[in-house]
Design a protein around this motif. Structure first.
Motif, short mmCIF file in Angstrom:
data_model
loop_
_atom_site.label_atom_id
_atom_site.label_comp_id
_atom_site.label_asym_id
_atom_site.label_seq_id
_atom_site.Cartn_x
_atom_site.Cartn_y
_atom_site.Cartn_z
N ILE A 515 -25.19 26.32 40.59
CA ILE A 515 -23.97 26.76 39.90
C ILE A 515 -24.30 27.92 38.97
CG2 ILE A 515 -22.16 26.11 38.25
CD1 ILE A 515 -22.44 23.23 39.31
N ASN A 516 -25.38 27.77 38.19
CA ASN A 516 -25.78 28.81 37.25
C ASN A 516 -26.20 30.09 37.96
OD1 ASN A 516 -25.26 27.12 35.09
ND2 ASN A 516 -27.38 26.41 34.91
N ARG A 517 -26.76 29.97 39.16
CA ARG A 517 -27.17 31.16 39.93
C ARG A 517 -25.96 31.85 40.57
NH1 ARG A 517 -31.15 29.92 37.29
NH2 ARG A 517 -33.18 29.36 38.15
N GLU A 518 -24.80 31.22 40.43
CA GLU A 518 -23.56 31.73 41.02
C GLU A 518 -23.60 31.74 42.55
OE1 GLU A 518 -22.04 35.31 39.22
OE2 GLU A 518 -22.78 34.73 37.24
N TYR A 519 -24.38 30.80 43.11
CA TYR A 519 -24.38 30.63 44.56
C TYR A 519 -23.22 29.75 45.01
CZ TYR A 519 -29.18 32.46 44.48
OH TYR A 519 -30.28 33.26 44.31
N VAL A 520 -22.74 28.89 44.10
CA VAL A 520 -21.58 28.04 44.40
C VAL A 520 -20.67 28.01 43.18
CG1 VAL A 520 -22.96 26.56 45.93
CG2 VAL A 520 -22.56 25.86 43.57
N VAL A 521 -19.44 27.59 43.43
CA VAL A 521 -18.47 27.39 42.35
C VAL A 521 -18.06 25.92 42.36
CG1 VAL A 521 -16.20 27.99 41.46
CG2 VAL A 521 -17.62 29.75 42.52
N ARG A 522 -18.14 25.28 41.20
CA ARG A 522 -17.70 23.89 41.09
C ARG A 522 -16.28 23.88 40.52
NH1 ARG A 522 -21.59 19.69 38.27
NH2 ARG A 522 -21.30 21.04 36.46
N HIS A 523 -15.40 23.17 41.18
CA HIS A 523 -14.01 23.11 40.74
C HIS A 523 -13.53 21.67 40.88
CE1 HIS A 523 -12.85 23.09 45.05
NE2 HIS A 523 -13.87 23.92 45.17
N LYS A 524 -12.51 21.35 40.12
CA LYS A 524 -12.01 19.98 40.13
C LYS A 524 -10.80 19.87 41.03
CE LYS A 524 -12.06 16.29 36.72
NZ LYS A 524 -12.04 15.98 35.28
N GLN A 525 -10.81 18.90 41.92
CA GLN A 525 -9.70 18.63 42.81
C GLN A 525 -9.32 17.17 42.62
OE1 GLN A 525 -8.41 21.11 44.74
NE2 GLN A 525 -6.72 19.80 45.36
N GLY A 526 -8.18 16.94 41.97
CA GLY A 526 -7.84 15.55 41.63
C GLY A 526 -8.80 15.05 40.57
N ASN A 527 -9.45 13.92 40.85
CA ASN A 527 -10.40 13.36 39.89
C ASN A 527 -11.84 13.70 40.19
OD1 ASN A 527 -8.44 12.03 38.32
ND2 ASN A 527 -8.38 10.30 39.76
N GLU A 528 -12.08 14.43 41.30
CA GLU A 528 -13.45 14.70 41.72
C GLU A 528 -13.79 16.18 41.66
OE1 GLU A 528 -15.87 12.54 44.62
OE2 GLU A 528 -13.97 11.90 45.48
N PHE A 529 -15.07 16.45 41.43
CA PHE A 529 -15.57 17.82 41.50
C PHE A 529 -15.91 18.15 42.95
CE2 PHE A 529 -16.47 16.88 37.02
CZ PHE A 529 -15.94 18.01 36.42
N GLN A 530 -15.57 19.37 43.35
CA GLN A 530 -15.90 19.86 44.68
C GLN A 530 -16.60 21.21 44.55
OE1 GLN A 530 -12.39 19.87 47.16
NE2 GLN A 530 -12.03 17.69 46.89
N PHE A 531 -17.27 21.63 45.65
CA PHE A 531 -18.07 22.86 45.63
C PHE A 531 -17.66 23.80 46.74
CE2 PHE A 531 -20.60 19.59 43.63
CZ PHE A 531 -21.13 20.24 42.52
#
Length: 618
Positions: A515-531
């Motif tokens: 996430i910090n390397r900006e290779y993926v984005v973490r976002h929240k969908q409902g109650n769970e985090f997705q990538f």
């Protein structure tokens, strides 16, 4: 006798000192603003008195790096980093900590290591021991082993010290050397290559890590399946019947068909005169159970926490570490899902009987409802499963959520399985078989304290074998396959654990890194985090995959084979540190040479990365 005790962090040092001194200790400043020396007297069971100085470090005292002349990226070709000598020397910014240890060790008879009881803690303890021995060659080095910061555990550890496990120390040294050589060589190669191709990246770093890349690979592979998904139409038969005011839904045993005409032919055959008569072929009732959960491991805490508590894995581990340091839960980094047969589980249950939410349930266990927990298949021979060690109702926010989950899980483990009666009904229309299942829950047992599991009853009408009737509804229905979601954090953690990417203690850190390397984005969908992978993340994975390596850098096999399994062999004594390092270097260097020869393929796919800005190391 004077004993120098050294913990891994100040919070643990203070908690241990409070227990051993009965909260009577003197505090001295050190040269480090985050560390204090805590002095007190301790009486051993044989009435021997010891003067104790409890202090701490802040993780590793040493760094592993290449010699100064090779730290500039232009100093050598990246491939040379596989062979150059490396140095392990004290960290310059921790000089005050080292000076404090050396000063206190001069007047000590013994140094007792109180670092975390895992591989990393063992390695840090060996670094502490080395500093103390340089200052006092006669000093005796011992190791305190503990799984929770509770009076009983801490006094037992103080009175029964052991030796540092050199095999665990060697395993960490091997891992650090491999990570340095592999990470530095591929990071320099990637960054220099990308900067040549894409001027927008001239000030950035495109990093590589042996664990972070397979983690990224899981995200990209899942994303490809989502993006390439094409809905498919299907058709199925549905049967519903109402008898005595109770509905029954019968499920077609073919499931569904992707051929509409074939489904229509079957439907029309069932509808022939005298109509869609359904015949009950079998009615079978039997007792059934819903198993209580297994004792809690670190990986399961992260998976369940991200899914049930709506928290990221790194946040869950940060909170759990805090609860452990405060003495509320046991050590939160464990692979063990089975309690030792002699563990005082009833004593732990009794501590929860006064809780306002689950105290009555705990009392039920004390009064005869207690059952031994299930035994899983994992045992790291170091720590028990995660469980509460003390009762508290003075927590709030995330601390309260994590403590409540751990406690409810523990009480559920000590309860009985939920029990019920299941009825299976098999019915036939023409040549097609349909089934209905009913459930009556008779004893909720562990479900009364563990709301995270769901088990609902389904009442069926009373049917008899041989009974025939025309169903209330008989339909042919159309549907379509549903596009999967992007990968959830619990799914990603499960994949990493299954494939040996990272350890139970580092999985959250590797996710945080990509996430910090900006290779993926973490976002929240409902109650769970997705990538979702970034453009650069996709470009890197597809670039390496298209080179056609036997073991792609974005797949877990290389990391698992070269390091993870071999580190365990070091701990078992079947392989030496040198053997593991040499094997790992050879495997990664062979891959590097293939990639280096085939830059063109990587370049073509990585053209997707044009326009990416601000790629930096954490």
């Amino acid at each position: 006798m004077r004993i120098l005790c050294v913990a891994e962090k100040h919070a643990i040092a203070k908690s241990v000192a409070q227990i051993l001194s009965d909260n009577h200790f003197q505090t001295r400043e050190t040269g480090d603003q985050y560390t204090r020396n805590l002095e007190f007297t301790y009486r051993f069971p044989n009435n021997t008195m010891a003067q104790i100085v409890m202090t701490s470090v802040r993780g590793h005292l040493c760094t592993t790096d290449f010699p100064e002349q090779y730290r500039k990226w232009s100093s050598c070709a990246p491939v040379q980093l596989f062979e150059l000598n490396i140095e392990k020397k004290p960290s310059a910014d921790l000089a005050a900590l080292e000076q404090n240890l050396a000063h206190e060790a001069r007047n000590a008879n013994q140094v007792m290591i109180w670092t975390d009881c895992d591989r990393e803690g063992e390695n840090i303890g060996a670094e502490v021991a080395q500093v103390c021995r340089r200052s006092n060659q006669r000093i005796v080095v011992t190791r305190a082993r503990f799984s929770s910061v509770t009076p009983a555990e801490i006094h037992r550890a103080m009175q029964n010290p052991v030796q540092i496990d050199q095999r665990q120390v060697d395993a960490v040294d091997a891992r650090m050397e491999l990570d340095l050589r592999v990470g530095a060589s591929f990071t320099r190669f990637q960054t220099l290559s990308f900067q040549d191709w894409f001027p927008d990246l001239k000030d950035g770093v495109v990093s590589y890590g042996p664990c972070q890349f397979p983690t990224l690979g899981f995200v990209v592979d899942h994303y490809r399946r989502v993006e390439n998904f094409i809905p498919e139409s299907f058709w199925k038969l549905e049967v519903k019947h109402n008898k005595d005011g109770v509905d029954a839904n019968f499920i077609w045993q073919r499931g569904h068909l992707f051929d509409q005409l074939a489904c229509l032919v079957i439907y029309e055959a069932c509808m022939e005169t005298p109509g869609p008569t359904i015949r009950i072929n079998r009615v079978k009732s039997k007792p059934t159970s819903k198993y209580k959960p297994l004792p809690l491991t670190t990986v399961e805490l992260q998976k369940s926490g991200s899914r049930l508590l709506s928290m990221s894995s790194d946040r869950i581990m940060t909170v759990a570490e805090g609860l452990y340091t405060q003495g509320w839960i046991s050590y939160p980094r464990t692979e063990t899902d089975q309690f030792d047969q002699n563990y005082d589980l009833m004593g732990l249950v009794q501590k929860q009987t006064h809780n306002g939410q689950w105290g009555r349930f705990a009392q039920r266990l004390v009064e005869g409802g207690f059952r031994n927990p299930r035994r899983g298949k994992e045992n790291d021979q170091a720590h028990p499963p995660i469980h509460p060690v003390m009762h508290t109702e003075n927590l709030a926010g995330d601390e309260k959520k994590v403590y409540e989950y751990i406690t409810r899980r523990f009480l559920a483990c000590c309860s009985e399985d939920a029990k019920g009666d299941q009825t299976d009904i098999e019915a036939v229309i023409h040549t097609e078989t349909f089934k209905a299942t009913g459930l009556i829950i008779k004893e909720r047992n562990y479900l009364d304290v563990y709301p995270y599991d769901k088990w609902s009853g389904t009442v069926l009408p009373n049917f008899e074998e041989g009974e025939e009737f025309i169903p209330t509804e008989f339909m042919m229905k159309h549907g379509a396959t549903i596009r999967p979601t992007t990968i959830t954090e619990s799914q990603l953690i499960a994949l990493m654990h299954k494939n040996g990417i990272g350890t139970d203690a580092t999985i959250a850190d590797h996710i945080k890194t990509i996430i910090n390397r900006e290779y993926v984005v973490r976002h929240k969908q409902g109650n769970e985090f997705q990538f979702t992978p970034s453009t650069l993340g996709i470009a890197l994975v597809e670039g390496y995959d298209n080179i056609g390596l036997d073991m792609s850098l974005s797949k877990p096999f290389l990391r698992s084979q070269a390091s993870f399994r071999n580190l365990a062999l070091i701990c078992l004594g079947t392989k030496t540190k040198q053997q593991v390092v040499e094997d790992g270097i050879e495997m990664y260097r062979n891959v590097f040479e293939i990639v280096n020869r085939d830059k063109r393929t990587l370049r073509q796919v990585s053209s997707l990365a044009v326009g990416i800005h601000h790629i930096f190391l954490e």
